[in-house]
Design a protein around this motif. Sequence first.
Motif, mmCIF file in Angstrom:
data_model
loop_
_atom_site.group_PDB
_atom_site.id
_atom_site.type_symbol
_atom_site.label_atom_id
_atom_site.label_comp_id
_atom_site.label_asym_id
_atom_site.label_seq_id
_atom_site.Cartn_x
_atom_site.Cartn_y
_atom_site.Cartn_z
ATOM 1 N N HIS A 30 1.975 9.801 -2.370
ATOM 2 C CA HIS A 30 0.814 8.914 -2.231
ATOM 3 C C HIS A 30 0.369 8.402 -3.590
ATOM 4 O O HIS A 30 0.059 7.213 -3.752
ATOM 5 N N ALA A 31 0.348 9.291 -4.598
ATOM 6 C CA ALA A 31 -0.030 8.875 -5.944
ATOM 7 C C ALA A 31 0.960 7.849 -6.502
ATOM 8 O O ALA A 31 0.563 6.843 -7.111
ATOM 9 N N PHE A 32 2.256 8.085 -6.279
ATOM 10 C CA PHE A 32 3.283 7.151 -6.745
ATOM 11 C C PHE A 32 3.105 5.769 -6.118
ATOM 12 O O PHE A 32 3.162 4.745 -6.801
ATOM 13 N N VAL A 33 2.855 5.734 -4.804
ATOM 14 C CA VAL A 33 2.644 4.463 -4.103
ATOM 15 C C VAL A 33 1.439 3.720 -4.675
ATOM 16 O O VAL A 33 1.479 2.515 -4.909
ATOM 17 N N ARG A 34 0.354 4.440 -4.909
ATOM 18 C CA ARG A 34 -0.845 3.787 -5.439
ATOM 19 C C ARG A 34 -0.618 3.259 -6.851
ATOM 20 O O ARG A 34 -1.128 2.194 -7.220
ATOM 21 N N VAL A 35 0.151 3.978 -7.678
ATOM 22 C CA VAL A 35 0.450 3.514 -9.039
ATOM 23 C C VAL A 35 1.259 2.221 -8.990
ATOM 24 O O VAL A 35 0.998 1.273 -9.728
ATOM 25 N N TYR A 84 9.866 3.572 -3.225
ATOM 26 C CA TYR A 84 8.529 3.113 -2.822
ATOM 27 C C TYR A 84 8.539 2.621 -1.372
ATOM 28 O O TYR A 84 7.651 2.967 -0.588
ATOM 29 N N GLN A 85 9.542 1.841 -1.015
ATOM 30 C CA GLN A 85 9.618 1.325 0.345
ATOM 31 C C GLN A 85 9.817 2.450 1.358
ATOM 32 O O GLN A 85 9.235 2.427 2.454
ATOM 33 N N ARG A 86 10.593 3.461 0.997
ATOM 34 C CA ARG A 86 10.772 4.605 1.888
ATOM 35 C C ARG A 86 9.480 5.406 2.005
ATOM 36 O O ARG A 86 9.128 5.899 3.082
ATOM 37 N N CYS A 87 8.761 5.532 0.889
ATOM 38 C CA CYS A 87 7.503 6.276 0.901
ATOM 39 C C CYS A 87 6.488 5.627 1.845
ATOM 40 O O CYS A 87 5.735 6.328 2.530
ATOM 41 N N LEU A 88 6.464 4.285 1.865
ATOM 42 C CA LEU A 88 5.522 3.595 2.745
ATOM 43 C C LEU A 88 5.741 4.010 4.197
ATOM 44 O O LEU A 88 4.792 4.289 4.937
ATOM 45 N N GLY A 89 7.007 4.051 4.609
ATOM 46 C CA GLY A 89 7.313 4.438 5.975
ATOM 47 C C GLY A 89 6.999 5.907 6.244
ATOM 48 O O GLY A 89 6.450 6.255 7.292
ATOM 49 N N ILE A 90 7.322 6.789 5.284
ATOM 50 C CA ILE A 90 7.078 8.218 5.465
ATOM 51 C C ILE A 90 5.585 8.507 5.550
ATOM 52 O O ILE A 90 5.118 9.245 6.427
ATOM 53 N N LEU A 91 4.805 7.907 4.656
ATOM 54 C CA LEU A 91 3.363 8.136 4.667
ATOM 55 C C LEU A 91 2.717 7.537 5.914
ATOM 56 O O LEU A 91 1.762 8.096 6.454
ATOM 57 N N ALA A 92 3.249 6.391 6.354
ATOM 58 C CA ALA A 92 2.732 5.793 7.596
ATOM 59 C C ALA A 92 3.019 6.702 8.788
ATOM 60 O O ALA A 92 2.172 6.889 9.666
#
Length: 296
Positions: A8-13, A66-74
């Motif tokens: 989450h921190a990485f995505v926000r950065v 980052y794109q993978r993180c968006l899906g995982i966090l969603a």
Amino acid sequence: MDKFAAMHAFVRVVEAKGFAAAAREMGMSRSAINKLVIGLETELGVRLLQRSTRRVSPTATGTAFYQRCLGILADLEEAELALSQAQAEPVGPLRINAPMTFGTMHLGPILAEFMANYPGVQVQLTLADRFVDPLAEGFDLTVRIAKLETAPPRLVAHELTPLPRLLCAAPGYLERHGMPKTVQDLKDHSCLAYGELANRHGWILENAGEEIDINISGAMCSNNGEVLRDAAIQGLGIVLLPRFMVQASLDCDALREIALNYRPTALSLWVMYPTNRHLSTKVQLLTSFLQQRFSD
């Protein structure tokens, strides 16, 4: 290390383009955000961010992650919502994308009404006329004007209402150049095209299910419908736009409709969201709200 917190921190950065801005948005210290991202890079064994004194940007690997993180966090958010019965009253951010002109003319007031009904929702509306991939860019929901046969991959699409399009020109232009009688006459007129200058421009018109693609040329092209409408009002040529954009100009005779043997193909207003948002109460409530408002 809490890997979800680090992601989450990485995505926000990445989205804030810096540690300080991300820290402010998350209500944490800059050093804490930095520690989470460094820990994530260490555990993965890759560099996710390029750091300089002026800005922070993702590496090629970081962009893919980052794109993978968006899906995982969603997915994590949706799972939490499902377990908690999606809350009786929806709360939290709702990221929406829509076309510029439609957003300012019609969507803005509707969203204000939606937020009055659900004060716990914080709408983040981004207006852009370019094609936006909600999955890649992290939007919960996007409103588009398009002609769709099927939903794009990994998206759910609901048609809200048809949007007829019209050919129009200023009275002065028609007096100087004459009223086109057939679609072939358009080749001899200045036609104001939607899109980029380098692209080949064409208009698709239809008659009783038969479509015809007419090559056009003119003095101006733009990726914004309001710009084209205003240029047509100034007498620069013929424009092809949705009725909602030109109706007021037709009513005051700033523009006149051009009726030919073939008519412009109709578009539709669509609401689309990623398939992993189908459990989101906020997305479903707004989708239903839009369907109700545009049912007429």
